[in-house]
Write an enzyme that holds these catalytic residues in place. Structure first.
Site, PDB file in Angstrom:
ATOM      1  N   ASP A 227      -4.107  -1.088   9.336  1.00  0.00           N
ATOM      2  CA  ASP A 227      -4.891  -1.832   8.341  1.00  0.00           C
ATOM      3  C   ASP A 227      -5.818  -2.847   9.018  1.00  0.00           C
ATOM      4  O   ASP A 227      -5.409  -3.558   9.935  1.00  0.00           O
ATOM      5  CB  ASP A 227      -3.960  -2.625   7.417  1.00  0.00           C
ATOM      6  CG  ASP A 227      -2.921  -1.762   6.721  1.00  0.00           C
ATOM      7  OD1 ASP A 227      -2.454  -0.776   7.307  1.00  0.00           O
ATOM      8  OD2 ASP A 227      -2.564  -2.092   5.574  1.00  0.00           O
ATOM      9  N   HIS A 229      -8.292  -4.552   6.680  1.00  0.00           N
ATOM     10  CA  HIS A 229      -8.397  -5.451   5.516  1.00  0.00           C
ATOM     11  C   HIS A 229      -9.549  -6.453   5.602  1.00  0.00           C
ATOM     12  O   HIS A 229      -9.358  -7.653   5.439  1.00  0.00           O
ATOM     13  CB  HIS A 229      -7.072  -6.196   5.311  1.00  0.00           C
ATOM     14  CG  HIS A 229      -6.061  -5.406   4.539  1.00  0.00           C
ATOM     15  ND1 HIS A 229      -6.290  -4.944   3.259  1.00  0.00           N
ATOM     16  CD2 HIS A 229      -4.819  -4.978   4.868  1.00  0.00           C
ATOM     17  CE1 HIS A 229      -5.239  -4.279   2.830  1.00  0.00           C
ATOM     18  NE2 HIS A 229      -4.331  -4.263   3.802  1.00  0.00           N
ATOM     19  N   ASP A 256      -6.719   1.273   4.430  1.00  0.00           N
ATOM     20  CA  ASP A 256      -6.793  -0.159   4.105  1.00  0.00           C
ATOM     21  C   ASP A 256      -7.833  -0.861   4.970  1.00  0.00           C
ATOM     22  O   ASP A 256      -7.559  -1.844   5.665  1.00  0.00           O
ATOM     23  CB  ASP A 256      -5.424  -0.837   4.214  1.00  0.00           C
ATOM     24  CG  ASP A 256      -4.538  -0.558   2.998  1.00  0.00           C
ATOM     25  OD1 ASP A 256      -4.866   0.367   2.223  1.00  0.00           O
ATOM     26  OD2 ASP A 256      -3.535  -1.256   2.827  1.00  0.00           O
ATOM     27  N   ASP A 259     -10.486  -5.077   1.185  1.00  0.00           N
ATOM     28  CA  ASP A 259      -9.667  -6.005   0.384  1.00  0.00           C
ATOM     29  C   ASP A 259      -9.042  -7.079   1.263  1.00  0.00           C
ATOM     30  O   ASP A 259      -8.840  -6.906   2.460  1.00  0.00           O
ATOM     31  CB  ASP A 259      -8.555  -5.276  -0.395  1.00  0.00           C
ATOM     32  CG  ASP A 259      -9.060  -4.571  -1.641  1.00  0.00           C
ATOM     33  OD1 ASP A 259     -10.121  -4.964  -2.151  1.00  0.00           O
ATOM     34  OD2 ASP A 259      -8.397  -3.625  -2.103  1.00  0.00           O
ATOM     35  N   ARG A 260      -8.714  -8.189   0.603  1.00  0.00           N
ATOM     36  CA  ARG A 260      -8.049  -9.345   1.229  1.00  0.00           C
ATOM     37  C   ARG A 260      -9.005 -10.158   2.112  1.00  0.00           C
ATOM     38  O   ARG A 260      -9.220 -11.328   1.874  1.00  0.00           O
ATOM     39  CB  ARG A 260      -6.830  -8.930   2.057  1.00  0.00           C
ATOM     40  CG  ARG A 260      -5.708  -8.289   1.263  1.00  0.00           C
ATOM     41  CD  ARG A 260      -5.036  -9.299   0.368  1.00  0.00           C
ATOM     42  NE  ARG A 260      -3.744  -8.837  -0.125  1.00  0.00           N
ATOM     43  CZ  ARG A 260      -2.958  -9.552  -0.921  1.00  0.00           C
ATOM     44  NH1 ARG A 260      -3.339 -10.745  -1.322  1.00  0.00           N
ATOM     45  NH2 ARG A 260      -1.811  -9.071  -1.337  1.00  0.00           N
ATOM     46  N   ASN A 288      -3.731   2.872   0.427  1.00  0.00           N
ATOM     47  CA  ASN A 288      -3.554   2.556  -0.991  1.00  0.00           C
ATOM     48  C   ASN A 288      -4.624   1.594  -1.498  1.00  0.00           C
ATOM     49  O   ASN A 288      -4.875   1.511  -2.708  1.00  0.00           O
ATOM     50  CB  ASN A 288      -2.157   1.978  -1.246  1.00  0.00           C
ATOM     51  CG  ASN A 288      -1.897   0.698  -0.501  1.00  0.00           C
ATOM     52  OD1 ASN A 288      -1.970   0.659   0.726  1.00  0.00           O
ATOM     53  ND2 ASN A 288      -1.583  -0.376  -1.210  1.00  0.00           N
ATOM     54  N   HIS A 289      -5.300   0.865  -0.589  1.00  0.00           N
ATOM     55  CA  HIS A 289      -6.353  -0.056  -1.020  1.00  0.00           C
ATOM     56  C   HIS A 289      -7.717   0.619  -1.155  1.00  0.00           C
ATOM     57  O   HIS A 289      -8.666  -0.042  -1.587  1.00  0.00           O
ATOM     58  CB  HIS A 289      -6.444  -1.254  -0.071  1.00  0.00           C
ATOM     59  CG  HIS A 289      -5.484  -2.341  -0.428  1.00  0.00           C
ATOM     60  ND1 HIS A 289      -5.806  -3.399  -1.239  1.00  0.00           N
ATOM     61  CD2 HIS A 289      -4.180  -2.506  -0.106  1.00  0.00           C
ATOM     62  CE1 HIS A 289      -4.748  -4.187  -1.395  1.00  0.00           C
ATOM     63  NE2 HIS A 289      -3.744  -3.659  -0.714  1.00  0.00           N
ATOM     64  N   HIS A 337      -1.010   6.770   6.044  1.00  0.00           N
ATOM     65  CA  HIS A 337      -1.039   5.331   5.765  1.00  0.00           C
ATOM     66  C   HIS A 337       0.329   4.793   5.355  1.00  0.00           C
ATOM     67  O   HIS A 337       0.804   3.788   5.885  1.00  0.00           O
ATOM     68  CB  HIS A 337      -2.057   5.018   4.660  1.00  0.00           C
ATOM     69  CG  HIS A 337      -2.114   3.557   4.352  1.00  0.00           C
ATOM     70  ND1 HIS A 337      -2.685   2.646   5.217  1.00  0.00           N
ATOM     71  CD2 HIS A 337      -1.620   2.824   3.322  1.00  0.00           C
ATOM     72  CE1 HIS A 337      -2.550   1.434   4.717  1.00  0.00           C
ATOM     73  NE2 HIS A 337      -1.914   1.509   3.564  1.00  0.00           N
ATOM     74  N   ARG A 385       7.914  -2.335  -3.333  1.00  0.00           N
ATOM     75  CA  ARG A 385       6.597  -2.582  -3.915  1.00  0.00           C
ATOM     76  C   ARG A 385       6.515  -2.215  -5.397  1.00  0.00           C
ATOM     77  O   ARG A 385       5.543  -2.540  -6.067  1.00  0.00           O
ATOM     78  CB  ARG A 385       5.532  -1.756  -3.180  1.00  0.00           C
ATOM     79  CG  ARG A 385       5.432  -2.053  -1.710  1.00  0.00           C
ATOM     80  CD  ARG A 385       4.503  -1.052  -1.053  1.00  0.00           C
ATOM     81  NE  ARG A 385       4.550  -1.128   0.395  1.00  0.00           N
ATOM     82  CZ  ARG A 385       3.757  -1.896   1.146  1.00  0.00           C
ATOM     83  NH1 ARG A 385       2.855  -2.656   0.566  1.00  0.00           N
ATOM     84  NH2 ARG A 385       3.855  -1.901   2.455  1.00  0.00           N
ATOM     85  N   HIS A 412       0.305   0.131   6.666  1.00  0.00           N
ATOM     86  CA  HIS A 412       0.731  -0.273   5.317  1.00  0.00           C
ATOM     87  C   HIS A 412       1.561  -1.541   5.241  1.00  0.00           C
ATOM     88  O   HIS A 412       1.659  -2.142   4.187  1.00  0.00           O
ATOM     89  CB  HIS A 412       1.487   0.919   4.689  1.00  0.00           C
ATOM     90  CG  HIS A 412       1.723   0.857   3.213  1.00  0.00           C
ATOM     91  ND1 HIS A 412       0.806   0.380   2.302  1.00  0.00           N
ATOM     92  CD2 HIS A 412       2.797   1.251   2.468  1.00  0.00           C
ATOM     93  CE1 HIS A 412       1.294   0.499   1.078  1.00  0.00           C
ATOM     94  NE2 HIS A 412       2.504   1.014   1.151  1.00  0.00           N
TER      95      HIS A 412
END
Length: 468
Positions: A227, A229, A256, A259-260, A288-289, A337, A385, A412
Site C-alpha cells: 500500500d 495510500h 491501495d 486514499d488517506r 480494496n481502496h 492485495h 474488518r 492490506h
C-alpha cells in the site's frame, strides 16, 4: 462485593489507565491488549468495551469495533459513546444506513453534542445520495463507458501553461521525469495530459486477465510494493532507494495506491504514467481502496474533484474496475492485495476467470482477494474488518500445495516494521506507506526477488519529511 471482586475492579481500572496512555501514544495494538485484560477482570464495564472499539477503529478493524461497541450498548443502553463508536465504525465501512441509526440515538441521548450533530448530518446526506443514485441507476448493460466519451485531442493547452507537455501520442521518460518534478513542487499537470495518461492506462488494463503471470528472466530481479495510500514523497523515496521503474527494473504495486494520504492524484498519475511507458515493467493490482465506496469515504474522490474535476472521478472509477486482481511471479509467488478464500479448492484458473469489471462485491472470490487477512490460529475465522474473513496457516499451506506455489505475498495491513512473515514463512505482508496517516510511526517496506531462486529480500525504510 467481596475482596477478590473489589481487587479485580481496581486492577481493571489500572489497566484501563495504562491502555489509555498506550492509545494516546498511538500504540493501538498494545491498547487493545490492555483493554482486553481489563475486560477479563471486569466485563460489565461499558467504557472498556467502547474504548477497545475505538482502538480497533484506529487499526481499521471495523468489524471488531462494531462487536465491542454493541457489547457496550448491551451493558448500558444509555451509554452514548457505545452508539457513537459503533456509528463511526459503520461509517468507515460505508454502511451509512446503520451508522445513521446510531448517530440518531446519540443525538437523542446527547442533543447538544456538536460532533454527533455533524456525523448525523454527514450520514443523512450520504443516505440521501445513495437513495438518489439507486433511483437513477441503470443496469450494467445500459451503462456507457465514461472513457469512450472523452477525446483529449480536442482539449486545448493554453500558451501560458508552463508545465511538462506530451508531444503527440507517446509518453516519454523525459515527460514523466518532468511530471515528477512538477508534483514535487505541488503543482499539477494539464488536464489534457492527465486524460492521456489515464486513457492509455485503461487501454492497457482492458487487455489484461484478472490473474496476470509475470516472467522474470534468470539473473533478473523484480520488486513488489504494498500500500502507498497517496504518500507521494514516500513513493519517490522508494524510487530513490530502488531505482525508477524500467524494463531492467520492473515493479508490481499491490493495490491501495490512493486514499488517506494527501497526494493520491500524484501517486496514481505517476504509477499510470510508468505503466504507459513500460507496460511489461509496471504491474498494478487492485486493492480494496480502488473502489467508489472507499474513495468516497477516505478522500480520493474529493481530492480528484478538487485537482482535476468531476469527470475524472467517474473515469478513475471505471479504470479501477479493470485493474487485475492478482499476479503469479515465475509460477512460484502468488501476489494479492488481501488474501485467501472462505472455501478450499480454489485454483488459479478460478481467479483467472473472475469477471472483474465491477465494484467489489460484498462476498465471493473477488471480495476475499481484496479484503481477507491472515490469522495466527488454524482454520478460518470472522474478519476483524467486518468484510471477508481471516485465514490460518493450514489454509495458506493447502492453497500453495494445490496450485504448486511456494509463497504468498499480500499487503492490506499496516505493520510496525513495514512487513511481517507469517504462516511458517509461507506468507509475507508488505506495506509501503511509512508513518501511515501521519501518526502510526511504522516503517515501510518493499520486497526484491531475483530469478531463478525467487527468495524474498525485504528492504525497509522510514517516512520522509515533507518541507513546505
Amino acid at each position: 462485593m467481596d475482596t477478590t471482586a473489589n481487587s479485580d475492579v481496581q486492577k481493571a481500572e489500572e489497566l484501563k489507565l495504562k491502555a489509555n496512555e498506550a492509545f494516546k501514544a498511538n500504540k493501538f495494538s498494545q491498547a487493545i491488549e490492555l483493554y482486553s485484560q481489563a475486560i477479563e477482570l471486569n466485563s460489565s464495564n461499558a467504557v472498556y468495551w467502547a474504548n477497545r472499539a475505538f482502538a480497533h477503529t484506529k487499526l481499521e478493524e471495523y468489524g471488531s469495533a462494531v462487536q465491542d461497541a454493541t457489547k457496550a450498548i448491551e451493558i448500558d443502553p444509555r451509554y452514548s459513546k457505545g452508539y457513537y463508536r459503533r456509528g463511526a465504525a459503520y461509517l468507515a465501512m460505508g454502511k451509512f444506513k446503520e451508522a445513521l441509526k446510531d448517530f440518531q440515538q446519540v443525538k437523542k441521548i446527547c442533543p447538544n453534542d456538536p460532533d454527533a450533530t455533524r456525523k448525523l448530518k454527514e450520514c443523512e446526506k450520504a443516505v440521501q445520495k445513495i437513495r438518489f443514485e439507486e433511483a437513477i441507476s441503470v443496469g450494467d448493460a445500459e451503462r456507457c463507458s465514461v472513457a469512450d466519451s472523452i477525446d483529449y485531442h480536442v482539449i486545448e493547452v493554453e500558451p501560458q501553461y508552463a508545465g511538462p507537455r506530451i508531444d503527440g501520442e507517446e509518453i516519454t521518460l523525459d515527460f514523466v521525469k518532468a511530471m515528477l518534478d512538477e508534483f514535487k513542487k505541488q503543482k499539477c499537470i494539464h488536464k489534457r495530459y492527465a486524460y492521456q495518461i489515464v486513457l492509455k492506462t485503461l487501454e492497457l488494463l482492458r487487455s489484461m486477465p484478472s490473474l496476470v503471470d509475470v516472467d522474470v528472466p534468470n539473473g533478473g530481479h523484480f520488486t513488489v510494493c504494498g500500500d502507498v495510500h497517496g504518500q507521494y514523497f514516500d513513493l519517490l523515496n522508494i524510487f530513490e532507494l530502488n531505482g525508477l521503474p524500467s524494463e531492467e527494473n520492473p515493479y508490481l504495486f499491490n493495490g491501495d495506491f490512493v486514499d488517506r494520504g494527501s497526494f493520491s492524484v500524484e501517486v496514481i498519475l505517476t504509477l499510470f504514467a510508468f505503466k504507459c511507458l513500460y507496460p511489461k515493467a509496471m504491474y498494478l493490482a487492485r486493492g480494496n481502496h480502488e473502489s467508489k465506496n472507499m474513495n468516497k469515504i477516505y478522500g480520493f474522490e474529493g481530492e480528484v474533484r478538487s485537482k482535476l474535476g468531476e469527470k475524472f472521478v467517474e473515469l478513475f472509477a471505471e479504470v479501477f474496475c479493470w485493474l487485475p486482481l492478482a499476479h503469479v511471479i515465475n509460477k512460484k509467488v502468488f501476489v494479492v492485495h488481501g488474501g485467501l478464500f472462505s472455501v478450499d479448492g480454489v485454483k488459479l484458473s478460478d481467479i483467472r476467470s473472475i469477471d472483474r469489471f465491477c465494484e467489489p462485491p460484498e462476498e465471493g472470490l473477488m471480495c476475499e482477494l481484496l479484503w481477507s487477512d491472515p490469522q495466527p490460529q488454524l482454520g478460518r475465522g470472522p474478519s476483524k474488518r467486518g468484510v471477508a474473513l481471516s485465514f490460518g496457516a493450514d489454509v495458506t499451506k493447502k492453497f500453495l500445495q494445490e496450485n504448486n506455489l511456494d509463497l504468498i505475498v499480500r499487503s492490506h495491513e499496516v505493520k510496525d516494521e513495514g512487513y511481517e512473515i507469517e504462516h511458517d514463512g509461507k506468507l509475507i505482508t508488505v506495506f509501503s506507506a511509512p508513518n501511515y496517516c501521519d501518526q502510526m510511526g511504522n516503517k515501510g517496506a518493499f520486497i526484491r526477488f531475483t530469478a531463478p531462486e525467487m527468495k524474498p529480500d525485504i528492504i525497509t525504510f522510514s517516512a520522509v519529511m515533507i518541507l513546505s
